[in-house]
Design an enzyme around this catalytic site. Structure first.
Site, short mmCIF file in Angstrom:
data_model
loop_
_atom_site.label_atom_id
_atom_site.label_comp_id
_atom_site.label_asym_id
_atom_site.label_seq_id
_atom_site.Cartn_x
_atom_site.Cartn_y
_atom_site.Cartn_z
N ASP A 104 0.85 -1.19 0.00
CA ASP A 104 0.00 0.00 0.00
C ASP A 104 0.90 1.25 0.00
OD1 ASP A 104 -2.41 1.42 0.20
OD2 ASP A 104 -2.35 1.42 2.40
N HIS A 105 0.48 2.28 -0.71
CA HIS A 105 1.20 3.57 -0.74
C HIS A 105 2.71 3.41 -0.90
CE1 HIS A 105 -2.19 6.22 -0.02
NE2 HIS A 105 -2.63 5.32 0.86
N HIS B 236 -9.83 4.82 -0.40
CA HIS B 236 -8.93 4.84 0.76
C HIS B 236 -9.65 5.50 1.92
CE1 HIS B 236 -4.79 3.79 -0.87
NE2 HIS B 236 -5.59 3.63 -1.90
N GLY C 102 -11.01 4.22 4.74
CA GLY C 102 -12.28 3.58 5.08
C GLY C 102 -12.73 3.80 6.51
N ASN D 6 -10.07 0.26 1.47
CA ASN D 6 -8.96 0.10 2.42
C ASN D 6 -9.38 0.43 3.85
OD1 ASN D 6 -7.44 -0.25 0.12
ND2 ASN D 6 -6.06 1.46 0.50
N THR E 120 -6.85 2.26 10.07
CA THR E 120 -6.94 2.84 11.41
C THR E 120 -7.93 2.09 12.31
OG1 THR E 120 -6.38 4.98 10.45
CG2 THR E 120 -7.32 5.01 12.67
P1 13P Z 1 -7.91 4.35 7.22
O1 13P Z 1 -6.70 4.34 8.07
O2 13P Z 1 -8.67 5.62 7.29
O3 13P Z 1 -8.77 3.15 7.42
O4 13P Z 1 -7.39 4.28 5.69
C1 13P Z 1 -6.81 3.13 5.21
C2 13P Z 1 -6.15 3.36 3.91
O5 13P Z 1 -6.68 4.01 3.05
C3 13P Z 1 -4.87 2.72 3.69
O6 13P Z 1 -4.30 3.12 2.49
#
Ligand code: 13P
Length: 276
Positions: free
Chosen positions: A82-83, A205, A207, A227, A230
């Site tokens: 991711d990222h 992203h 979510g 995604n 958090t």
């Molecule tokens: P959150 O941390 O808001 O759930 O976002 C997750 C995300 O987009 C990871 O790339």
């Protein structure tokens, strides 16, 4: 079973009008929790780790655990970076056997984002790996640092998808990573336009904090990957509070990750058996 490829999972999800949950993980308890949830609901998932989290969970170590769990699972599980911010890290993930990578060029100009994403798509081809990229800019970074959100432009999105050949496109529509200040206000009008003109599966992203109702509306408008990070980290942290015995704590942390994944998979849609 073989580690799944995100490309296949998104294709199937699109045909079934649902989204695949992509859950960020940083430890074995989280990985096993997410996989248990996927197996319980008989629905594919994506295990992912963001480049900024690698100091806590080194890529070869977390990658090996993610791949082993994916191979052991009774449902298809993809392993995703991711990222990805640097070419070096993306190449390392591909070498480690990740079946998809995200290149995040959302801080670049459109021209530069297209050019660098194209280079990543070429790099991923010999590995057979899928590539996700981002247009517009999702608010806040993965670590919660401030970042001004920029809403994606559907016309630019079509051009971006066509010129880069990405497998999945993260579109910023007012969403943000981390905890929202106030209820998120998503630009469904922008998403609707994007879906009307773009064939590429779209990714949501940020979510955490989005309502189930908004998730369902996003899915009906073409979001095929969502995604969650958090919410899982907070639940796992909460579950660990005040537990005096180590293995009991790990058990509870894993159960917390499982519960978060179960809830979201249920909302995003379970795999339809007849098409599985
Ligand atoms: P959150 O941390 O808001 O759930 O976002 C997750 C995300 O987009 C990871 O790339």
């Amino acid at each position: 079973m073989p580690i799944a490829n995100m490309r296949d999972l998104l294709r199937e999800a699109r045909a079934q009008n649902r989204a695949v949950g992509a859950f960020s993980v940083s430890s074995i308890d989280m990985i096993t929790g997410v996989v248990r949830a996927a197996e319980a609901l008989n629905t594919p998932v994506i295990l992912q780790v963001a480049q900024v989290r690698l100091p806590a969970s080194p890529l070869p170590v977390i990658g090996a655990a993610m791949r082993a769990a994916a191979r052991d699972a009774s449902v298809p599980v993809a392993v995703h970076l991711d990222h990805g911010m640097t070419v070096d890290c993306i190449r390392q993930a591909l070498d480690e056997g990740f079946t998809s990578v995200m290149f995040d060029g959302s801080h670049l100009s459109m021209e530069e984002n297209i050019a660098q994403t194209k280079a990543v798509v070429e790099m991923a081809k010999p590995y057979g790996a899928a590539v996700e990229a981002e247009i517009g800019r999702v608010g806040k970074t993965e670590t919660g640092a401030a970042l001004t959100a920029v809403c994606a432009d559907p016309d630019e999105g079509v051009r971006f998808a066509r010129e880069t050949g990405v497998d999945a496109l993260a579109v910023a529509i007012g969403n943000a990573h981390g905890v929202y200040e106030g209820a998120p206000v998503l630009r469904f009008d922008v998403l609707e336009k994007m879906y009307a003109v773009c064939d590429t599966p779209l990714v949501l992203h940020g979510g955490t904090g989005i309502s189930d109702e908004d998730f369902r509306r996003c899915i009906s408008l073409g979001m095929n990957k969502i995604n969650i990070a958090t919410a899982s980290f907070m639940a796992v942290n909460q579950a660990a509070q005040g537990v005096p015995e180590y293995f009991e704590m790990v058990k509870r942390m894993s159960a917390a990750a499982e519960n978060v994944a179960r809830h979201h998979i249920g909302v995003f849609g379970v795999r339809k058996a007849e098409e599985a």
